[in-house]
Design an enzyme around this catalytic site. Structure first.
Site, PDB file in Angstrom:
ATOM      1  N   GLY A  87      11.950 -43.805  -1.335  1.00 14.95           N
ATOM      2  CA  GLY A  87      10.667 -44.460  -1.481  1.00 14.95           C
ATOM      3  C   GLY A  87       9.807 -43.845  -2.566  1.00 14.95           C
ATOM      4  O   GLY A  87      10.146 -42.826  -3.172  1.00 14.95           O
ATOM      5  N   GLU A 164      18.772 -43.530   6.095  1.00 14.03           N
ATOM      6  CA  GLU A 164      17.559 -42.816   6.471  1.00 14.03           C
ATOM      7  C   GLU A 164      17.555 -42.478   7.958  1.00 14.03           C
ATOM      8  O   GLU A 164      17.157 -41.381   8.359  1.00 14.03           O
ATOM      9  CB  GLU A 164      16.328 -43.655   6.113  1.00 14.03           C
ATOM     10  CG  GLU A 164      16.071 -43.743   4.614  1.00 14.03           C
ATOM     11  CD  GLU A 164      14.997 -44.751   4.255  1.00 14.03           C
ATOM     12  OE1 GLU A 164      14.455 -44.656   3.144  1.00 14.03           O
ATOM     13  OE2 GLU A 164      14.717 -45.649   5.080  1.00 14.03           O
TER      14      GLU A 164
END
Length: 303
Positions: A87, A164
């Site tokens: 991100g 993740e």
């Protein structure tokens, strides 16, 4: 059968080929000459780590505040195996880890959640590892698309939520970093795109139909912006974005279980009961810290 007469003599040796002079001196490597000069730590020159550009907006500044503060609080000298998430906030995480110095980082291993984080680790010349080698991680720091009052969060806007979640579950401590826009009481308040859901390609039509039936009538396949066709994850799967109404989002763990039971779904971008803390950079230079026990505090951001 008449004899065949050849027009010229038969060549008994292959034609000579001109070779350029090549140094055949043996070396310790597989190349005919060393690729790095003595004293060079990397091919091409000494260690050089590129710096993340200075934030040019309030939002970027808030991301850096959250990332730097979380690293300072949670990446401690005794931590040797560190998960790096994905991100827009994560480059600041890596930047702050590098700033801790080569002495601390030389014995650390960094596990990426996807292509972006792998490239950040390699570019920073940190030691790259894999969760197969290190199934137990000291700390994983990751971004989030939105976080609620109980530290449940939506992840997967970048399509990396399967990996993740593996690194979040493998970590003794899982920490979230984001800017003030991601701080909510109920998931879906600010993040309107829906819950990212990674699915096997051949089942996506049936899964879309099932998602429509269980409360997400506008669920749709995520389409790529710079290519024709759908987004494909690092794992070769498709991604569906499924918005759900607020009454269902108030209980994300129950919704997660319901979605996960649908056949053909690989992983759901709802992370429930996983994070220890979440750091949100604010516009005024402070950082809001939410803890898993419900405590909320305001701290001065790391400058």
């Amino acid at each position: 059968m008449p004899a065949v007469t050849l027009a010229g003599p038969i060549a008994t040796q292959p034609p000579a080929v001109a070779h350029a002079a090549v140094d055949r001196t043996p070396t310790s490597g597989v190349y005919p000459a060393p690729l790095r000069a003595k004293g060079q730590s990397m091919p091409g020159g000494p260690l050089v780590v590129s710096k993340v550009p200075e934030p040019t907006s309030v939002v970027e500044g808030a991301k850096r505040l959250a990332a730097w503060t979380a690293v300072d609080k949670h990446i401690l000298p005794e931590h040797k195996v560190i998960g790096i998430g994905s991100g827009s906030t994560v480059p600041y995480v890596v930047e702050r880890i590098v700033a801790q110095g080569q002495e601390l980082n030389k014995d650390r291993v960094f596990i990426p959640t996807g292509f972006q984080s792998k490239e950040l680790i390699v570019e920073a010349q940190l030691l790259l590892g894999d969760v197969d080698q290190y199934p137990v991680i000291d700390v994983t720091i990751d971004g989030a698309d939105e976080v609620d009052h109980d530290l449940n969060c939506i992840k997967g806007g970048g399509g990396c939520h399967l990996r993740e979640k593996v690194l979040a579950e493998a970590a003794d401590t899982f920490v979230l970093v984001a800017d003030y826009r991601k701080n909510s009481d109920v998931l879906g308040t600010n993040w309107k795109q829906g819950i990212p859901i990674e699915v096997v390609p051949f089942a996506y039509k049936k899964i879309l139909q099932n998602l429509h039936l269980i409360g997400s009538p506008t669920a749709q396949l995520r389409m790529a912006k710079a290519k024709a066709g759908p987004v494909v994850s690092d794992n070769g799967n498709f991604i569906i974005d499924a918005p759900f109404p607020e009454e269902l989002m108030k209980d994300p763990y129950t919704l997660l279980q319901r979605i996960k039971m649908l056949t053909g779904i690989v992983e759901v971008g709802l992370f429930c009961h996983m994070a220890k803390s979440a750091y949100f950079g604010n516009q005024d230079g402070s950082v809001t810290v939410k803890w898993h026990n419900g405590r909320i505090e305001q701290v001065a951001g790391t400058a």
